[in-house]
Design an enzyme around this catalytic site. Structure first.
Site, PDB file in Angstrom:
ATOM      1  N   TYR A 145       0.842  -1.206   0.000  1.00 47.92           N
ATOM      2  CA  TYR A 145       0.000   0.000   0.000  1.00 47.92           C
ATOM      3  C   TYR A 145       0.876   1.255   0.000  1.00 47.92           C
ATOM      4  CZ  TYR A 145      -3.820   3.109   1.590  1.00 47.92           C
ATOM      5  OH  TYR A 145      -4.763   4.119   1.715  1.00 47.92           O
ATOM      6  N   ARG A 186     -10.790  -1.823  10.323  1.00 45.24           N
ATOM      7  CA  ARG A 186     -10.235  -0.555  10.798  1.00 45.24           C
ATOM      8  C   ARG A 186     -10.699  -0.305  12.222  1.00 45.24           C
ATOM      9  NH1 ARG A 186     -10.237   3.329   5.368  1.00 45.24           N
ATOM     10  NH2 ARG A 186     -12.015   2.160   4.622  1.00 45.24           N
ATOM     11  N   ASN A 190     -14.242  -1.524  13.832  1.00 43.94           N
ATOM     12  CA  ASN A 190     -14.109  -2.628  14.797  1.00 43.94           C
ATOM     13  C   ASN A 190     -14.699  -2.245  16.156  1.00 43.94           C
ATOM     14  OD1 ASN A 190     -12.893  -4.508  13.177  1.00 43.94           O
ATOM     15  ND2 ASN A 190     -10.998  -4.636  14.364  1.00 43.94           N
ATOM     16  N   PHE A 191     -14.278  -1.094  16.679  1.00 41.09           N
ATOM     17  CA  PHE A 191     -14.695  -0.717  18.036  1.00 41.09           C
ATOM     18  C   PHE A 191     -16.216  -0.507  18.111  1.00 41.09           C
ATOM     19  CE2 PHE A 191     -10.380   1.174  19.709  1.00 41.09           C
ATOM     20  CZ  PHE A 191      -9.807  -0.079  19.553  1.00 41.09           C
ATOM     21  N   GLN A 209      -0.600   4.188  20.903  1.00 44.44           N
ATOM     22  CA  GLN A 209      -0.387   4.727  19.557  1.00 44.44           C
ATOM     23  C   GLN A 209      -1.526   5.686  19.227  1.00 44.44           C
ATOM     24  OE1 GLN A 209      -1.430   1.625  20.254  1.00 44.44           O
ATOM     25  NE2 GLN A 209      -2.322   0.548  18.522  1.00 44.44           N
ATOM     26  N   ARG A 211      -3.857   8.288  16.464  1.00 45.23           N
ATOM     27  CA  ARG A 211      -4.354   8.578  15.120  1.00 45.23           C
ATOM     28  C   ARG A 211      -5.179   9.860  15.211  1.00 45.23           C
ATOM     29  NH1 ARG A 211      -1.318   4.969  14.330  1.00 45.23           N
ATOM     30  NH2 ARG A 211      -1.506   3.177  12.926  1.00 45.23           N
ATOM     31  N   PRO A 275       2.234   2.360  12.571  1.00 44.67           N
ATOM     32  CA  PRO A 275       2.749   3.672  12.974  1.00 44.67           C
ATOM     33  C   PRO A 275       2.371   4.010  14.421  1.00 44.67           C
ATOM     34  CG  PRO A 275       1.783   3.796  10.785  1.00 44.67           C
ATOM     35  CD  PRO A 275       1.434   2.434  11.334  1.00 44.67           C
ATOM     36  N   GLN A 277       2.479   7.056  15.876  1.00 44.50           N
ATOM     37  CA  GLN A 277       1.743   8.319  16.002  1.00 44.50           C
ATOM     38  C   GLN A 277       1.438   8.865  14.619  1.00 44.50           C
ATOM     39  OE1 GLN A 277       4.336  11.005  18.135  1.00 44.50           O
ATOM     40  NE2 GLN A 277       5.940  10.865  16.594  1.00 44.50           N
TER      41      GLN A 277
HETATM   42  P1  NAD Z   1     -12.823   1.573   0.170  1.00 44.75           P
HETATM   43  O1  NAD Z   1     -12.135   0.266   0.230  1.00 44.75           O
HETATM   44  O2  NAD Z   1     -14.151   1.710   0.818  1.00 44.75           O
HETATM   45  O3  NAD Z   1     -12.968   2.073  -1.333  1.00 44.75           O
HETATM   46  C1  NAD Z   1     -12.107   1.706  -2.370  1.00 44.75           C
HETATM   47  C2  NAD Z   1     -12.950   1.336  -3.566  1.00 44.75           C
HETATM   48  O4  NAD Z   1     -12.077   0.983  -4.652  1.00 44.75           O
HETATM   49  C3  NAD Z   1     -13.855   0.127  -3.300  1.00 44.75           C
HETATM   50  O5  NAD Z   1     -15.149   0.392  -3.767  1.00 44.75           O
HETATM   51  C4  NAD Z   1     -13.179  -0.994  -4.111  1.00 44.75           C
HETATM   52  O6  NAD Z   1     -14.088  -1.975  -4.518  1.00 44.75           O
HETATM   53  C5  NAD Z   1     -12.564  -0.210  -5.249  1.00 44.75           C
HETATM   54  N1  NAD Z   1     -11.435  -0.894  -5.892  1.00 44.75           N
HETATM   55  C6  NAD Z   1     -10.387  -1.526  -5.279  1.00 44.75           C
HETATM   56  N2  NAD Z   1      -9.559  -2.033  -6.206  1.00 44.75           N
HETATM   57  C7  NAD Z   1     -10.084  -1.715  -7.422  1.00 44.75           C
HETATM   58  C8  NAD Z   1      -9.697  -1.983  -8.761  1.00 44.75           C
HETATM   59  N3  NAD Z   1      -8.580  -2.673  -9.041  1.00 44.75           N
HETATM   60  N4  NAD Z   1     -10.484  -1.515  -9.758  1.00 44.75           N
HETATM   61  C9  NAD Z   1     -11.619  -0.831  -9.502  1.00 44.75           C
HETATM   62  N5  NAD Z   1     -12.050  -0.556  -8.249  1.00 44.75           N
HETATM   63  C10 NAD Z   1     -11.274  -0.997  -7.212  1.00 44.75           C
HETATM   64  O7  NAD Z   1     -11.795   2.648   0.773  1.00 44.75           O
HETATM   65  P2  NAD Z   1     -11.954   4.212   1.049  1.00 44.75           P
HETATM   66  O8  NAD Z   1     -11.708   4.432   2.479  1.00 44.75           O
HETATM   67  O9  NAD Z   1     -13.192   4.729   0.428  1.00 44.75           O
HETATM   68  O10 NAD Z   1     -10.679   4.769   0.261  1.00 44.75           O
HETATM   69  C11 NAD Z   1     -10.795   5.440  -0.990  1.00 44.75           C
HETATM   70  C12 NAD Z   1      -9.429   5.994  -1.386  1.00 44.75           C
HETATM   71  O11 NAD Z   1      -8.970   6.926  -0.388  1.00 44.75           O
HETATM   72  C13 NAD Z   1      -8.341   4.921  -1.500  1.00 44.75           C
HETATM   73  O12 NAD Z   1      -7.526   5.212  -2.614  1.00 44.75           O
HETATM   74  C14 NAD Z   1      -7.560   5.064  -0.217  1.00 44.75           C
HETATM   75  O13 NAD Z   1      -6.215   4.675  -0.374  1.00 44.75           O
HETATM   76  C15 NAD Z   1      -7.685   6.558   0.056  1.00 44.75           C
HETATM   77  N6  NAD Z   1      -7.515   6.830   1.498  1.00 44.75           N
HETATM   78  C16 NAD Z   1      -8.522   6.556   2.389  1.00 44.75           C
HETATM   79  C17 NAD Z   1      -8.323   6.790   3.752  1.00 44.75           C
HETATM   80  C18 NAD Z   1      -9.395   6.530   4.777  1.00 44.75           C
HETATM   81  O14 NAD Z   1      -9.133   6.724   5.969  1.00 44.75           O
HETATM   82  N7  NAD Z   1     -10.600   6.145   4.427  1.00 44.75           N
HETATM   83  C19 NAD Z   1      -7.091   7.284   4.197  1.00 44.75           C
HETATM   84  C20 NAD Z   1      -6.080   7.511   3.267  1.00 44.75           C
HETATM   85  C21 NAD Z   1      -6.312   7.304   1.903  1.00 44.75           C
HETATM   86  N1  UDP Z   2      -6.338  -1.043  16.088  1.00 47.01           N
HETATM   87  C1  UDP Z   2      -6.675  -1.587  17.315  1.00 47.01           C
HETATM   88  N2  UDP Z   2      -7.723  -2.458  17.377  1.00 47.01           N
HETATM   89  C2  UDP Z   2      -8.460  -2.797  16.284  1.00 47.01           C
HETATM   90  C3  UDP Z   2      -8.111  -2.237  15.031  1.00 47.01           C
HETATM   91  C4  UDP Z   2      -7.030  -1.366  14.960  1.00 47.01           C
HETATM   92  O1  UDP Z   2      -6.035  -1.287  18.335  1.00 47.01           O
HETATM   93  O2  UDP Z   2      -9.408  -3.584  16.434  1.00 47.01           O
HETATM   94  C5  UDP Z   2      -5.223  -0.073  16.023  1.00 47.01           C
HETATM   95  C6  UDP Z   2      -4.149  -0.387  14.993  1.00 47.01           C
HETATM   96  O3  UDP Z   2      -3.163  -1.246  15.543  1.00 47.01           O
HETATM   97  C7  UDP Z   2      -3.606   1.003  14.677  1.00 47.01           C
HETATM   98  C8  UDP Z   2      -4.829   1.909  14.839  1.00 47.01           C
HETATM   99  O4  UDP Z   2      -5.762   1.176  15.623  1.00 47.01           O
HETATM  100  O5  UDP Z   2      -2.634   1.377  15.614  1.00 47.01           O
HETATM  101  C9  UDP Z   2      -5.474   2.315  13.520  1.00 47.01           C
HETATM  102  O6  UDP Z   2      -5.674   1.154  12.759  1.00 47.01           O
HETATM  103  P1  UDP Z   2      -6.503   1.139  11.396  1.00 47.01           P
HETATM  104  O7  UDP Z   2      -6.425  -0.255  10.873  1.00 47.01           O
HETATM  105  O8  UDP Z   2      -7.841   1.723  11.597  1.00 47.01           O
HETATM  106  O9  UDP Z   2      -5.749   2.153  10.411  1.00 47.01           O
HETATM  107  P2  UDP Z   2      -4.242   2.570  10.094  1.00 47.01           P
HETATM  108  O10 UDP Z   2      -4.174   3.987  10.518  1.00 47.01           O
HETATM  109  O11 UDP Z   2      -3.280   1.719  10.886  1.00 47.01           O
HETATM  110  O12 UDP Z   2      -4.109   2.383   8.638  1.00 47.01           O
END
Ligand code: NAD
Ligand code: UDP
Ligand code: UDP
Length: 323
Positions: A145, A186, A190-191, A209, A211, A275, A277
């Site tokens: 990723y 996530r 989960n919580f 840790q 977030r 991570p 922090q």
């Molecule tokens: P999500 O998993 O809900 O959405 C991702 C979507 O992409 C899904 O609908 C999935 O089916 C689709 N997808 C995956 N692989 C594909 C492929 N090969 N072809 C076509 N579609 C595909 O996740 P999200 O939280 O909505 O994240 C959306 C974007 O934002 C991602 O690029 C993610 O890396 C980025 N992002 C999200 C967060 C967050 O906290 N939600 C944080 C950082 C970055």
């Molecule tokens: N985490 C946790 N319990 C859970 C799921 C996640 O303690 O049931 C912790 C995980 O180890 C990380 C933070 O929560 O430190 C955030 O995790 P998440 O998978 O939501 O996202 P990340 O920011 O790591 O991509």
């Protein structure tokens, strides 16, 4: 002017909210998704809208369309999802970016790419400004990723320099809200799921840790502002909520807001390269976009809990093992 807007990953958590906003703004929206981590229920309510179109497609393969703007979101985002098939995750990030940039180049579309705070890895600078180059393990379980997203950023800037493609790169920090997949593993989902079921709340490691959690509506405002910003503002730009919480504090808040009897346990190991922090420096987004989050964690969590109560969790597929 009505624009034709392609949203890859448009059926996902963030993508479906973006589809909602752009359909409501009467734009012509094309949602592309292969439903790897999402389900149709996220966009079902849009299927009858005349300005919404759904294409089932995998972005690692070329796609030929005529559009004005592209939001490239397609990529699994939760650690459990992106580690399920890590080779595919890298392919989606890298080949997806190449195909969408090839499309943007051919039709002269503006393209916004959703990068991530994982670019910074396990950061040794805190909070993280855009100028920080990160501390990423290139061969660990998160690398598919992190490095996939880093390569996608490289491609965005090379297509800008070499082919004059009009690009935008945003680095999103942990975002939560309605339509998160209940089994994405996530921490917020989960919580809440555990608290509602009266199950133990599973802190990994000692819970110290941190977030920073951004509510989805705030994040979508940021994406739209970035797409509509002047062309010289290509990014990368951090989008996230600078309020920082430990995972233990989050667990306690979820217990309080759900009124749950769940016990908070911390006997699970912390995942490798987790991570310690994370907190965005959003000075740039404030100055250049006039953007900052409006919704505090407590308020956003209450809305998210209401949504979890409104859905039938048994209807959701658990796409990956979720421990
Ligand atoms: P999500 O998993 O809900 O959405 C991702 C979507 O992409 C899904 O609908 C999935 O089916 C689709 N997808 C995956 N692989 C594909 C492929 N090969 N072809 C076509 N579609 C595909 O996740 P999200 O939280 O909505 O994240 C959306 C974007 O934002 C991602 O690029 C993610 O890396 C980025 N992002 C999200 C967060 C967050 O906290 N939600 C944080 C950082 C970055
Ligand atoms: N985490 C946790 N319990 C859970 C799921 C996640 O303690 O049931 C912790 C995980 O180890 C990380 C933070 O929560 O430190 C955030 O995790 P998440 O998978 O939501 O996202 P990340 O920011 O790591 O991509
Ligand atoms: N591409 C696409 N849709 C388009 C134009 C290109 O999916 O409308 C794909 C194309 O198949 C190629 C990639 O985008 O694999 C990169 O395109 P580019 O023109 O940059 O490179 P080239 O075709 O020269 O390899």
């Amino acid at each position: 002017m009505i624009k034709r807007i392609l949203i890859t990953g448009g059926a996902g958590f963030l993508g479906s909210h973006l589809c909602d906003r752009l359909v409501k703004a009467e734009q012509d929206v094309i949602c592309v998704d292969n439903f790897f981590t999402s389900q149709k229920s996220n966009i079902k309510h849009l299927l009858d809208e005349p300005n919404f179109e759904l294409i089932r497609h995998d972005v690692i393969y070329p796609l030929f369309l005529e559009v004005d703007e592209i939001y490239n979101l397609a990529c699994p985002a939760a650690p459990g999802h992106y580690q399920f098939n890590p080779i595919k995750t890298t392919k989606t990030s890298v080949m997806g970016a190449i195909n969408m940039l090839g499309l943007a180049k051919r039709v002269k579309a503006k393209i916004l790419h959703t990068s991530t705070s994982e670019i910074y890895g396990d950061p040794d600078v805190h909070p993280q400004p855009e100028s920080y180059r990160g501390n990423v393990n290139p061969i660990g379980p998160r690398a598919c990723y992190d490095e996939g997203k880093r390569a996608a950023e490289t491609l965005m800037f090379d297509y800008r320099r070499q082919n004059k493609v009009n690009i935008r790169v945003v680095r999103i920090f942990n975002t939560y809200g309605p339509r998160m997949h209940p089994y994405d593993g996530r921490v917020v989902s989960n919580f809440i799921r555990q608290a509602m079921a009266g199950e133990d709340i599973t802190i990994y490691g000692d819970g110290s840790q941190s977030r920073s959690f951004c509510f989805v509506d705030d994040l979508i405002d940021g994406l739209l502002k970035m797409m509509n910003a002047p062309d010289e503002l290509c990014g990368p730009i951090n989008l996230g909520n600078p309020g920082e919480f430990t995972i233990r504090e989050l667990a306690e808040l979820v217990v309080e807001l759900t009124g749950s009897t769940s016990k908070i346990i911390s006997d699970r190991p912390q995942p490798q390269d987790d991570p310690k922090q994370r907190c965005p420096d959003i000075t740039l987004a404030k100055e250049k976009l006039g953007w900052e989050p409006q919704i505090a964690l407590k308020e956003g969590l209450a809305k998210t809990i209401d949504w979890f109560k409104s859905i039938d969790i048994s209807q959701y597929r658990a796409p990956t093992p979720n421990y």
